[in-house]
Scaffold this active site. Structure first.
Site, PDB file in Angstrom:
ATOM      1  N   SER A 170       0.825  -1.209   0.000  1.00  0.00           N
ATOM      2  CA  SER A 170       0.000   0.000   0.000  1.00  0.00           C
ATOM      3  C   SER A 170       0.858   1.256   0.000  1.00  0.00           C
ATOM      4  CB  SER A 170      -0.919  -0.005   1.233  1.00  0.00           C
ATOM      5  OG  SER A 170      -1.820  -1.088   1.181  1.00  0.00           O
ATOM      6  N   CYS A 195     -22.991  -9.160  -6.431  1.00  0.00           N
ATOM      7  CA  CYS A 195     -22.032  -9.704  -5.468  1.00  0.00           C
ATOM      8  C   CYS A 195     -21.951 -11.222  -5.556  1.00  0.00           C
ATOM      9  CB  CYS A 195     -22.435  -9.305  -4.043  1.00  0.00           C
ATOM     10  SG  CYS A 195     -22.316  -7.534  -3.698  1.00  0.00           S
ATOM     11  N   ASP A 211     -15.313  -8.623   2.127  1.00  0.00           N
ATOM     12  CA  ASP A 211     -14.414  -7.894   3.016  1.00  0.00           C
ATOM     13  C   ASP A 211     -15.057  -6.613   3.547  1.00  0.00           C
ATOM     14  OD1 ASP A 211     -12.021  -7.577   4.350  1.00  0.00           O
ATOM     15  OD2 ASP A 211     -11.062  -6.486   2.723  1.00  0.00           O
ATOM     16  N   CYS A 238     -19.778  -0.845  -7.113  1.00  0.00           N
ATOM     17  CA  CYS A 238     -19.643  -1.648  -5.899  1.00  0.00           C
ATOM     18  C   CYS A 238     -20.830  -1.439  -4.964  1.00  0.00           C
ATOM     19  CB  CYS A 238     -18.343  -1.273  -5.182  1.00  0.00           C
ATOM     20  SG  CYS A 238     -18.106  -2.115  -3.601  1.00  0.00           S
ATOM     21  N   CYS A 255     -22.175   7.350  -9.514  1.00  0.00           N
ATOM     22  CA  CYS A 255     -22.843   7.223 -10.812  1.00  0.00           C
ATOM     23  C   CYS A 255     -22.438   8.367 -11.742  1.00  0.00           C
ATOM     24  CB  CYS A 255     -24.358   7.205 -10.619  1.00  0.00           C
ATOM     25  SG  CYS A 255     -25.308   7.227 -12.165  1.00  0.00           S
TER      26      CYS A 255
END
Length: 381
Positions: A122, A261, A277, A330, A348
Protein backbone atom coordinates in the site's frame (compact mmCIF):
# COMPACT_ATOMS: atom_id res chain seq x y z
CA UNK A 1 -19.28 -23.73 -7.65
CA UNK A 2 -15.70 -24.14 -6.41
CA UNK A 3 -14.09 -21.34 -4.43
CA UNK A 4 -11.24 -19.85 -6.49
CA UNK A 5 -10.02 -17.18 -4.06
CA UNK A 6 -10.31 -17.09 -0.28
CA UNK A 7 -9.37 -13.97 1.66
CA UNK A 8 -7.88 -14.77 5.08
CA UNK A 9 -7.19 -12.38 7.98
CA UNK A 10 -4.49 -14.09 10.09
CA UNK A 11 -4.15 -11.08 12.40
CA UNK A 12 -7.80 -9.99 12.28
CA UNK A 13 -7.93 -6.19 12.14
CA UNK A 14 -4.76 -5.72 14.20
CA UNK A 15 -2.34 -3.29 12.59
CA UNK A 16 0.89 -1.41 13.27
CA UNK A 17 -0.41 1.62 11.41
CA UNK A 18 -3.30 3.98 12.06
CA UNK A 19 -4.83 5.15 8.79
CA UNK A 20 -7.53 7.78 9.10
CA UNK A 21 -9.75 6.22 6.42
CA UNK A 22 -9.35 2.52 7.35
CA UNK A 23 -12.60 0.82 6.38
CA UNK A 24 -11.79 -2.31 8.38
CA UNK A 25 -11.32 -0.36 11.62
CA UNK A 26 -14.76 1.10 10.97
CA UNK A 27 -16.26 -2.36 10.41
CA UNK A 28 -14.58 -3.83 13.50
CA UNK A 29 -16.04 -1.11 15.72
CA UNK A 30 -19.50 -2.10 14.55
CA UNK A 31 -19.10 -5.77 15.64
CA UNK A 32 -19.70 -7.31 19.03
CA UNK A 33 -16.08 -8.57 18.90
CA UNK A 34 -13.89 -5.90 17.30
CA UNK A 35 -10.77 -8.09 17.08
CA UNK A 36 -10.40 -11.87 16.89
CA UNK A 37 -6.69 -11.74 17.68
CA UNK A 38 -4.13 -13.95 15.98
CA UNK A 39 -5.18 -16.98 13.97
CA UNK A 40 -4.08 -20.31 15.42
CA UNK A 41 -2.30 -22.93 13.32
CA UNK A 42 -5.21 -25.28 13.97
CA UNK A 43 -7.63 -22.80 12.42
CA UNK A 44 -5.26 -22.28 9.48
CA UNK A 45 -5.09 -26.02 8.97
CA UNK A 46 -8.87 -26.35 8.98
CA UNK A 47 -9.25 -23.58 6.39
CA UNK A 48 -6.60 -24.89 3.99
CA UNK A 49 -7.76 -28.48 4.30
CA UNK A 50 -11.42 -27.71 3.60
CA UNK A 51 -10.72 -25.24 0.80
CA UNK A 52 -8.42 -27.65 -1.02
CA UNK A 53 -10.85 -30.52 -0.54
CA UNK A 54 -13.40 -28.74 -2.75
CA UNK A 55 -10.96 -26.92 -5.04
CA UNK A 56 -10.99 -27.49 -8.79
CA UNK A 57 -8.47 -26.13 -11.25
CA UNK A 58 -6.88 -23.44 -9.10
CA UNK A 59 -7.25 -21.60 -5.83
CA UNK A 60 -5.61 -18.48 -4.41
CA UNK A 61 -5.08 -17.92 -0.70
CA UNK A 62 -5.12 -14.14 -0.23
CA UNK A 63 -3.79 -12.95 3.12
CA UNK A 64 -4.91 -9.51 4.26
CA UNK A 65 -5.75 -7.65 7.45
CA UNK A 66 -5.31 -5.50 9.39
CA UNK A 67 -1.67 -6.27 8.81
CA UNK A 68 -1.02 -9.98 8.13
CA UNK A 69 2.75 -9.61 8.68
CA UNK A 70 2.06 -9.25 12.40
CA UNK A 71 1.47 -13.03 12.44
CA UNK A 72 5.14 -13.63 11.55
CA UNK A 73 6.80 -15.45 8.63
CA UNK A 74 6.81 -18.87 10.34
CA UNK A 75 3.00 -18.94 10.17
CA UNK A 76 3.04 -18.50 6.40
CA UNK A 77 5.76 -21.12 5.96
CA UNK A 78 3.38 -23.46 7.78
CA UNK A 79 0.60 -22.37 5.41
CA UNK A 80 2.65 -23.37 2.36
CA UNK A 81 3.50 -26.72 3.92
CA UNK A 82 -0.17 -27.36 4.66
CA UNK A 83 -1.13 -26.45 1.10
CA UNK A 84 1.33 -29.01 -0.23
CA UNK A 85 0.13 -31.63 2.25
CA UNK A 86 -3.60 -31.26 1.59
CA UNK A 87 -3.56 -30.59 -2.16
CA UNK A 88 -4.90 -34.02 -3.02
CA UNK A 89 -6.81 -32.73 -6.05
CA UNK A 90 -3.52 -31.42 -7.51
CA UNK A 91 -4.91 -27.96 -8.19
CA UNK A 92 -2.79 -24.91 -8.96
CA UNK A 93 -2.25 -23.08 -5.64
CA UNK A 94 -1.10 -19.47 -5.41
CA UNK A 95 -0.66 -17.05 -2.54
CA UNK A 96 -1.04 -13.28 -2.33
CA UNK A 97 -0.16 -11.01 0.57
CA UNK A 98 -1.43 -7.45 1.08
CA UNK A 99 0.82 -5.46 3.40
CA UNK A 100 1.57 -1.94 4.56
CA UNK A 101 5.27 -2.82 4.24
CA UNK A 102 6.49 -1.75 7.67
CA UNK A 103 7.61 -5.21 8.79
CA UNK A 104 9.02 -6.41 5.47
CA UNK A 105 12.65 -7.48 5.86
CA UNK A 106 15.01 -10.00 4.28
CA UNK A 107 13.34 -12.96 5.99
CA UNK A 108 9.96 -11.99 4.58
CA UNK A 109 11.40 -11.37 1.13
CA UNK A 110 13.15 -14.74 1.10
CA UNK A 111 9.82 -16.41 1.99
CA UNK A 112 7.93 -14.53 -0.73
CA UNK A 113 10.59 -15.34 -3.31
CA UNK A 114 10.88 -19.02 -2.46
CA UNK A 115 7.13 -19.65 -2.56
CA UNK A 116 6.23 -17.20 -5.33
CA UNK A 117 3.92 -14.96 -3.31
CA UNK A 118 2.39 -12.00 -5.11
CA UNK A 119 2.75 -9.05 -2.74
CA UNK A 120 0.46 -6.04 -2.76
CA UNK A 121 2.00 -3.07 -0.99
CA UNK A 122 0.00 0.00 0.00
CA UNK A 123 1.35 3.36 -1.15
CA UNK A 124 -0.88 6.42 -1.33
CA UNK A 125 0.86 8.46 -3.99
CA UNK A 126 3.57 10.98 -3.20
CA UNK A 127 5.28 11.18 0.15
CA UNK A 128 3.20 14.16 1.29
CA UNK A 129 -0.14 12.54 0.48
CA UNK A 130 0.88 9.14 1.82
CA UNK A 131 2.08 10.48 5.18
CA UNK A 132 -1.05 12.56 5.60
CA UNK A 133 -3.25 9.54 6.30
CA UNK A 134 -0.96 6.51 6.59
CA UNK A 135 0.89 6.98 9.86
CA UNK A 136 2.41 4.73 12.47
CA UNK A 137 0.65 4.09 15.77
CA UNK A 138 2.75 6.89 17.27
CA UNK A 139 1.77 9.28 14.50
CA UNK A 140 5.12 8.97 12.71
CA UNK A 141 5.41 9.14 8.90
CA UNK A 142 5.72 5.82 7.07
CA UNK A 143 6.48 6.63 3.43
CA UNK A 144 10.26 6.24 3.66
CA UNK A 145 9.91 2.86 5.37
CA UNK A 146 7.47 1.63 2.74
CA UNK A 147 9.77 2.72 -0.08
CA UNK A 148 12.56 0.75 1.56
CA UNK A 149 10.30 -2.32 1.66
CA UNK A 150 9.54 -1.97 -2.06
CA UNK A 151 13.25 -1.73 -2.86
CA UNK A 152 13.89 -4.90 -0.87
CA UNK A 153 11.13 -6.75 -2.75
CA UNK A 154 12.80 -5.68 -5.99
CA UNK A 155 16.20 -6.89 -4.80
CA UNK A 156 14.71 -10.33 -4.10
CA UNK A 157 12.80 -10.27 -7.42
CA UNK A 158 9.45 -10.70 -5.66
CA UNK A 159 6.40 -9.96 -7.79
CA UNK A 160 4.55 -7.00 -6.34
CA UNK A 161 1.96 -4.38 -7.21
CA UNK A 162 1.10 -1.01 -5.73
CA UNK A 163 -2.30 -0.45 -4.12
CA UNK A 164 -3.33 3.19 -3.80
CA UNK A 165 -6.38 4.43 -1.91
CA UNK A 166 -7.82 7.38 -3.79
CA UNK A 167 -8.58 10.10 -1.26
CA UNK A 168 -9.65 13.64 -2.08
CA UNK A 169 -6.02 14.74 -2.03
CA UNK A 170 -4.82 11.87 -4.23
CA UNK A 171 -7.55 12.55 -6.77
CA UNK A 172 -6.51 16.18 -7.01
CA UNK A 173 -2.86 15.27 -7.63
CA UNK A 174 -3.13 12.18 -9.79
CA UNK A 175 -0.89 13.63 -12.50
CA UNK A 176 1.96 14.03 -10.00
CA UNK A 177 1.30 10.57 -8.57
CA UNK A 178 1.25 8.92 -12.00
CA UNK A 179 4.53 10.53 -12.99
CA UNK A 180 6.19 9.55 -9.73
CA UNK A 181 5.06 5.94 -10.11
CA UNK A 182 6.57 5.94 -13.61
CA UNK A 183 9.89 7.25 -12.27
CA UNK A 184 9.84 4.53 -9.61
CA UNK A 185 9.25 1.83 -12.21
CA UNK A 186 5.97 0.72 -10.60
CA UNK A 187 4.37 -1.03 -13.55
CA UNK A 188 1.48 -2.74 -11.76
CA UNK A 189 -1.00 -0.43 -10.10
CA UNK A 190 -4.41 -0.66 -8.49
CA UNK A 191 -6.49 2.34 -7.42
CA UNK A 192 -9.30 1.95 -4.87
CA UNK A 193 -11.79 4.72 -4.21
CA UNK A 194 -11.66 5.72 -0.54
CA UNK A 195 -14.68 4.51 1.42
CA UNK A 196 -16.63 6.64 3.85
CA UNK A 197 -17.68 5.01 7.15
CA UNK A 198 -20.40 2.39 6.80
CA UNK A 199 -23.97 3.69 7.12
CA UNK A 200 -22.85 7.31 7.21
CA UNK A 201 -23.57 10.00 4.63
CA UNK A 202 -20.82 9.96 1.96
CA UNK A 203 -18.61 12.88 1.07
CA UNK A 204 -18.38 14.51 4.50
CA UNK A 205 -14.94 13.47 5.75
CA UNK A 206 -11.78 15.45 5.13
CA UNK A 207 -10.47 12.63 2.95
CA UNK A 208 -13.80 11.92 1.19
CA UNK A 209 -14.26 11.85 -2.55
CA UNK A 210 -17.19 13.55 -4.25
CA UNK A 211 -18.65 12.24 -7.52
CA UNK A 212 -17.26 15.26 -9.35
CA UNK A 213 -13.74 14.68 -7.98
CA UNK A 214 -13.77 10.97 -8.75
CA UNK A 215 -15.00 11.56 -12.30
CA UNK A 216 -12.16 14.02 -12.92
CA UNK A 217 -9.69 11.58 -11.36
CA UNK A 218 -10.72 8.66 -13.59
CA UNK A 219 -10.64 10.83 -16.70
CA UNK A 220 -7.23 12.33 -16.04
CA UNK A 221 -5.66 9.04 -15.00
CA UNK A 222 -7.05 7.29 -18.07
CA UNK A 223 -5.77 9.99 -20.42
CA UNK A 224 -2.30 9.68 -18.95
CA UNK A 225 -2.48 5.91 -19.24
CA UNK A 226 -3.89 5.99 -22.77
CA UNK A 227 -1.11 8.30 -23.92
CA UNK A 228 1.45 5.80 -22.64
CA UNK A 229 -0.53 2.91 -24.14
CA UNK A 230 -0.15 4.42 -27.61
CA UNK A 231 3.61 4.53 -26.99
CA UNK A 232 3.64 0.91 -25.80
CA UNK A 233 4.66 1.96 -22.28
CA UNK A 234 1.44 1.88 -20.27
CA UNK A 235 1.51 0.38 -16.77
CA UNK A 236 -0.99 -2.29 -15.83
CA UNK A 237 -3.94 -0.51 -14.18
CA UNK A 238 -6.47 -3.12 -13.17
CA UNK A 239 -9.65 -1.05 -13.55
CA UNK A 240 -8.87 0.07 -17.09
CA UNK A 241 -7.73 -3.39 -18.15
CA UNK A 242 -11.07 -4.75 -16.93
CA UNK A 243 -13.05 -2.22 -18.98
CA UNK A 244 -11.09 -3.21 -22.07
CA UNK A 245 -11.67 -6.87 -21.25
CA UNK A 246 -15.43 -6.38 -20.93
CA UNK A 247 -15.57 -4.93 -24.44
CA UNK A 248 -13.51 -7.88 -25.66
CA UNK A 249 -16.04 -10.30 -24.20
CA UNK A 250 -14.13 -11.37 -21.09
CA UNK A 251 -15.77 -11.41 -17.65
CA UNK A 252 -14.27 -8.76 -15.36
CA UNK A 253 -12.04 -10.02 -12.57
CA UNK A 254 -12.90 -7.17 -10.19
CA UNK A 255 -16.13 -7.87 -8.28
CA UNK A 256 -17.26 -4.22 -8.41
CA UNK A 257 -17.37 -4.50 -12.21
CA UNK A 258 -19.55 -7.63 -12.32
CA UNK A 259 -22.84 -6.00 -11.34
CA UNK A 260 -23.74 -8.49 -8.64
CA UNK A 261 -22.03 -9.70 -5.47
CA UNK A 262 -20.78 -13.22 -4.80
CA UNK A 263 -19.92 -15.09 -1.62
CA UNK A 264 -16.16 -14.67 -1.26
CA UNK A 265 -15.77 -16.52 2.04
CA UNK A 266 -13.71 -13.86 3.79
CA UNK A 267 -12.30 -15.59 6.87
CA UNK A 268 -11.50 -13.92 10.17
CA UNK A 269 -8.78 -15.05 12.57
CA UNK A 270 -11.17 -17.25 14.57
CA UNK A 271 -12.29 -19.09 11.42
CA UNK A 272 -15.61 -17.28 11.05
CA UNK A 273 -16.71 -16.63 7.47
CA UNK A 274 -18.37 -13.63 5.78
CA UNK A 275 -19.45 -12.93 2.19
CA UNK A 276 -17.32 -9.84 1.53
CA UNK A 277 -14.41 -7.89 3.02
CA UNK A 278 -16.68 -4.84 3.23
CA UNK A 279 -19.30 -6.74 5.24
CA UNK A 280 -17.40 -8.62 7.95
CA UNK A 281 -20.24 -7.87 10.34
CA UNK A 282 -22.15 -10.02 12.82
CA UNK A 283 -25.37 -9.96 10.78
CA UNK A 284 -23.56 -11.33 7.71
CA UNK A 285 -21.72 -14.19 9.39
CA UNK A 286 -22.06 -17.37 7.31
CA UNK A 287 -20.60 -19.86 9.78
CA UNK A 288 -17.05 -20.97 10.60
CA UNK A 289 -14.46 -23.37 9.25
CA UNK A 290 -14.31 -25.38 12.47
CA UNK A 291 -17.87 -26.66 12.06
CA UNK A 292 -18.80 -25.89 8.44
CA UNK A 293 -17.69 -26.60 4.89
CA UNK A 294 -17.18 -24.27 1.94
CA UNK A 295 -20.37 -25.63 0.41
CA UNK A 296 -22.31 -24.67 3.55
CA UNK A 297 -21.10 -21.07 3.29
CA UNK A 298 -21.87 -20.76 -0.41
CA UNK A 299 -25.36 -22.20 0.00
CA UNK A 300 -26.30 -20.49 3.26
CA UNK A 301 -29.51 -18.45 3.38
CA UNK A 302 -27.50 -15.44 4.61
CA UNK A 303 -25.16 -15.69 1.66
CA UNK A 304 -27.99 -16.07 -0.83
CA UNK A 305 -29.78 -13.07 0.66
CA UNK A 306 -26.56 -11.06 0.41
CA UNK A 307 -26.31 -11.84 -3.30
CA UNK A 308 -29.99 -11.10 -3.91
CA UNK A 309 -29.76 -7.73 -2.16
CA UNK A 310 -26.94 -6.71 -4.48
CA UNK A 311 -29.33 -6.97 -7.42
CA UNK A 312 -31.66 -4.24 -6.14
CA UNK A 313 -30.33 -1.64 -8.56
CA UNK A 314 -32.10 1.49 -9.67
CA UNK A 315 -34.24 1.06 -12.78
CA UNK A 316 -32.24 3.83 -14.39
CA UNK A 317 -29.14 1.60 -14.34
CA UNK A 318 -30.59 -0.90 -16.79
CA UNK A 319 -31.55 1.89 -19.16
CA UNK A 320 -28.19 3.65 -18.98
CA UNK A 321 -26.00 3.47 -22.09
CA UNK A 322 -22.96 2.84 -19.86
CA UNK A 323 -24.41 -0.02 -17.83
CA UNK A 324 -22.46 -2.63 -19.80
CA UNK A 325 -19.24 -1.11 -18.48
CA UNK A 326 -20.36 0.24 -15.10
CA UNK A 327 -22.60 -2.67 -13.94
CA UNK A 328 -23.91 -0.51 -11.10
CA UNK A 329 -20.57 -0.27 -9.31
CA UNK A 330 -19.64 -1.65 -5.90
CA UNK A 331 -22.51 -2.45 -3.54
CA UNK A 332 -20.59 -0.90 -0.63
CA UNK A 333 -20.73 2.50 -2.35
CA UNK A 334 -24.42 2.41 -3.24
CA UNK A 335 -26.91 4.77 -1.66
CA UNK A 336 -30.66 4.09 -1.26
CA UNK A 337 -33.14 5.79 -3.53
CA UNK A 338 -36.42 7.22 -2.33
CA UNK A 339 -38.42 4.37 -0.80
CA UNK A 340 -35.28 2.47 0.21
CA UNK A 341 -35.89 -0.64 -1.94
CA UNK A 342 -33.45 0.12 -4.74
CA UNK A 343 -29.96 1.57 -4.78
CA UNK A 344 -27.67 3.53 -7.05
CA UNK A 345 -23.91 3.93 -7.13
CA UNK A 346 -22.78 7.04 -5.24
CA UNK A 347 -20.26 7.63 -8.04
CA UNK A 348 -22.84 7.22 -10.81
CA UNK A 349 -22.12 10.74 -12.07
CA UNK A 350 -18.38 10.00 -11.96
CA UNK A 351 -18.75 7.06 -14.29
CA UNK A 352 -21.04 8.93 -16.67
CA UNK A 353 -18.47 11.70 -16.95
CA UNK A 354 -15.62 9.24 -17.40
CA UNK A 355 -17.27 7.06 -20.04
CA UNK A 356 -18.61 10.01 -22.01
CA UNK A 357 -15.06 11.32 -22.33
CA UNK A 358 -13.05 8.10 -22.56
CA UNK A 359 -15.27 5.26 -23.84
CA UNK A 360 -14.13 5.73 -27.45
CA UNK A 361 -10.51 5.24 -26.43
CA UNK A 362 -11.40 2.15 -24.34
CA UNK A 363 -13.17 0.74 -27.40
CA UNK A 364 -10.15 1.58 -29.56
CA UNK A 365 -7.88 -0.48 -27.32
CA UNK A 366 -10.34 -3.40 -27.25
CA UNK A 367 -10.57 -3.43 -31.04
CA UNK A 368 -6.79 -3.34 -31.34
CA UNK A 369 -6.42 -6.28 -28.96
CA UNK A 370 -9.06 -8.28 -30.82
CA UNK A 371 -7.53 -7.48 -34.20
CA UNK A 372 -4.07 -8.57 -33.19
CA UNK A 373 -5.27 -11.37 -30.93
CA UNK A 374 -3.75 -9.82 -27.82
CA UNK A 375 -5.13 -10.81 -24.46
CA UNK A 376 -5.89 -8.31 -21.75
CA UNK A 377 -3.05 -9.23 -19.36
CA UNK A 378 -5.13 -10.33 -16.35
CA UNK A 379 -2.68 -13.16 -15.80
CA UNK A 380 0.27 -10.81 -15.32
CA UNK A 381 -0.76 -9.98 -11.78
Amino acid sequence: MPLQTILIKPASGLCNMQCDYCFYCDEAEKRETPSYGMMSEETLKMIIKKVLFQAQGEVCFAFQGGEPALRGPAFFQKAVEMQERFNRNHVRVSNSFQTNGLLIDEEWCALFQKHHFLVGISVDGTETIHDRYRRGKDGSPTYARVRKAVEMLEQYKVDYNILTVVTRQAAEQIREIYQEYKRNGWHYQQYIACLDPLWEAPGEKEYSLTPEMYGKFLTELFRLWHKDWKRGKAPYIRQFENYVGILMGFPPEACEQRGVCSVQCVTEADGSVYPCDFYVLDEYRLGDFHTGRVRDFLESSTGKAFIKESGNLSETCGKCRWYRLCRGGCRRRRVPEEGGETYREYFCGSYRTFFEKCADQIREIAQYCLKYKKRVPYEKK
